[in-house]
Design a protein around this motif. Sequence first.
Motif, mmCIF file in Angstrom:
data_model
loop_
_atom_site.group_PDB
_atom_site.id
_atom_site.type_symbol
_atom_site.label_atom_id
_atom_site.label_comp_id
_atom_site.label_asym_id
_atom_site.label_seq_id
_atom_site.Cartn_x
_atom_site.Cartn_y
_atom_site.Cartn_z
ATOM 1 N N VAL A 1 40.790 34.197 38.112
ATOM 2 C CA VAL A 1 40.220 34.819 39.304
ATOM 3 C C VAL A 1 41.317 35.497 40.128
ATOM 4 C CG1 VAL A 1 38.850 34.400 41.401
ATOM 5 C CG2 VAL A 1 38.385 33.104 39.302
ATOM 6 N N ASP A 2 41.013 36.697 40.600
ATOM 7 C CA ASP A 2 41.972 37.520 41.332
ATOM 8 C C ASP A 2 42.643 36.775 42.479
ATOM 9 O OD1 ASP A 2 43.090 40.280 41.686
ATOM 10 O OD2 ASP A 2 42.148 40.053 43.656
ATOM 11 N N SER A 3 41.888 36.034 43.257
ATOM 12 C CA SER A 3 42.459 35.350 44.426
ATOM 13 C C SER A 3 43.161 34.040 44.089
ATOM 14 C CB SER A 3 41.370 35.087 45.469
ATOM 15 O OG SER A 3 40.399 34.206 44.941
ATOM 16 N N ASN A 4 43.153 33.642 42.822
ATOM 17 C CA ASN A 4 43.822 32.398 42.420
ATOM 18 C C ASN A 4 45.303 32.706 42.179
ATOM 19 O OD1 ASN A 4 44.554 29.892 41.480
ATOM 20 N ND2 ASN A 4 42.880 29.743 39.988
ATOM 21 N N HIS A 5 45.995 33.014 43.265
ATOM 22 C CA HIS A 5 47.390 33.461 43.202
ATOM 23 C C HIS A 5 48.309 32.416 42.596
ATOM 24 C CE1 HIS A 5 46.193 36.961 45.461
ATOM 25 N NE2 HIS A 5 45.679 36.187 46.398
ATOM 26 N N ALA A 6 48.068 31.140 42.891
ATOM 27 C CA ALA A 6 48.931 30.084 42.347
ATOM 28 C C ALA A 6 48.851 30.054 40.825
ATOM 29 C CB ALA A 6 48.554 28.732 42.938
ATOM 30 N N ALA A 7 47.649 30.141 40.273
ATOM 31 C CA ALA A 7 47.497 30.130 38.818
ATOM 32 C C ALA A 7 48.117 31.380 38.202
ATOM 33 C CB ALA A 7 46.020 30.033 38.433
ATOM 34 N N LEU B 1 38.484 42.280 34.378
ATOM 35 C CA LEU B 1 37.026 42.297 34.246
ATOM 36 C C LEU B 1 36.471 42.415 35.665
ATOM 37 C CD1 LEU B 1 36.826 39.346 31.706
ATOM 38 C CD2 LEU B 1 36.707 41.785 31.198
ATOM 39 N N PRO B 2 36.022 43.623 36.036
ATOM 40 C CA PRO B 2 35.624 43.869 37.427
ATOM 41 C C PRO B 2 34.477 42.971 37.885
ATOM 42 C CG PRO B 2 35.804 45.930 36.214
ATOM 43 C CD PRO B 2 35.889 44.809 35.213
ATOM 44 N N GLN B 3 34.695 42.341 39.034
ATOM 45 C CA GLN B 3 33.653 41.579 39.724
ATOM 46 C C GLN B 3 32.979 40.539 38.817
ATOM 47 O OE1 GLN B 3 33.158 42.316 43.259
ATOM 48 N NE2 GLN B 3 35.151 43.114 42.637
ATOM 49 N N GLY B 4 33.753 39.925 37.934
ATOM 50 C CA GLY B 4 33.183 39.009 36.946
ATOM 51 C C GLY B 4 33.041 37.567 37.374
ATOM 52 N N PHE B 5 33.588 37.203 38.522
ATOM 53 C CA PHE B 5 33.531 35.805 38.956
ATOM 54 C C PHE B 5 32.834 35.719 40.303
ATOM 55 C CE2 PHE B 5 35.052 31.943 40.996
ATOM 56 C CZ PHE B 5 35.032 31.018 39.958
ATOM 57 N N ARG B 6 31.787 34.901 40.349
ATOM 58 C CA ARG B 6 31.061 34.687 41.599
ATOM 59 C C ARG B 6 31.634 33.448 42.287
ATOM 60 N NH1 ARG B 6 26.992 31.500 41.960
ATOM 61 N NH2 ARG B 6 26.341 31.846 39.807
ATOM 62 N N THR B 7 32.166 33.628 43.458
ATOM 63 C CA THR B 7 32.779 32.527 44.196
ATOM 64 C C THR B 7 31.704 31.654 44.841
ATOM 65 O OG1 THR B 7 32.967 33.777 46.234
ATOM 66 C CG2 THR B 7 34.823 33.919 44.693
ATOM 67 N N LYS B 8 32.157 30.565 45.403
ATOM 68 C CA LYS B 8 31.248 29.615 46.051
ATOM 69 C C LYS B 8 30.425 30.268 47.160
ATOM 70 C CE LYS B 8 31.330 25.277 48.545
ATOM 71 N NZ LYS B 8 32.152 24.176 49.014
ATOM 72 N N MET C 1 38.252 39.303 37.570
ATOM 73 C CA MET C 1 38.893 38.302 36.729
ATOM 74 C C MET C 1 39.932 39.027 35.886
ATOM 75 S SD MET C 1 35.725 35.932 35.349
ATOM 76 C CE MET C 1 35.410 37.053 34.015
ATOM 77 N N HIS C 2 41.026 38.343 35.621
ATOM 78 C CA HIS C 2 42.096 38.946 34.839
ATOM 79 C C HIS C 2 42.240 38.236 33.503
ATOM 80 C CE1 HIS C 2 43.202 41.324 38.311
ATOM 81 N NE2 HIS C 2 43.010 40.215 39.013
ATOM 82 N N LEU C 3 42.528 39.022 32.489
ATOM 83 C CA LEU C 3 42.768 38.500 31.154
ATOM 84 C C LEU C 3 44.275 38.339 30.979
ATOM 85 C CD1 LEU C 3 40.985 39.240 27.986
ATOM 86 C CD2 LEU C 3 43.426 39.698 27.956
ATOM 87 N N TYR C 4 44.690 37.148 30.590
ATOM 88 C CA TYR C 4 46.106 36.850 30.363
ATOM 89 C C TYR C 4 46.322 36.467 28.907
ATOM 90 C CZ TYR C 4 47.626 37.045 35.191
ATOM 91 O OH TYR C 4 47.966 37.476 36.455
ATOM 92 N N TYR C 5 47.480 36.872 28.376
ATOM 93 C CA TYR C 5 47.828 36.646 26.969
ATOM 94 C C TYR C 5 49.274 36.178 26.867
ATOM 95 C CZ TYR C 5 49.185 37.881 22.182
ATOM 96 O OH TYR C 5 49.673 37.855 20.917
#
Length: 168
Positions: free
Chosen positions: A118-124, A139-146, A153-157
Amino acid sequence: MRIRKTEESDLAALLAIWNEVIEEGGSIPFEAPMDLAEFRGFLMDQQLCMSAIADDGRAVGMFQLHPLVGGRCDAYANATYIVDQEVRGRGIGRALVMRSLAEAKHLGYQAMVFIGVVDSNHAARHCYEGCGFTERGTLPQGFRTKDGHHEDMHLYYRSLDDLHMDAQ
């Protein structure tokens, strides 16, 4: 702190952390808390689960590891990490990520892939980048927050080819 295979005695503490992360609503896709039986069943479905154990013997984090997809797409691993909010920022997440990479390599995977950071999950995101992951797409707007808004959402490899087995 040490990291070892998850044991039955870890489950209550890990379930509390898991449900806390779900309640925070900004990193994993689950929406409803689990009870102990559901959590145990979920973990049994994973290829490998390992716990971070504090010096006092308390489980303070974990990762679960499994194929990203499976079948003919079994070269890539995926993992989920949780860390007790009381001990975040002390390197436990990084230690779990590095151990999961070593375990994935040992299990024969070629790479680790995360498809929903998730974009705002800066620590991760900072942790993954510090562990050698590269962002490969969004992935634009792919995660619905609480609270109901959507975030990218970002894809990491990360290839495991250059990972030394003593990295754990």
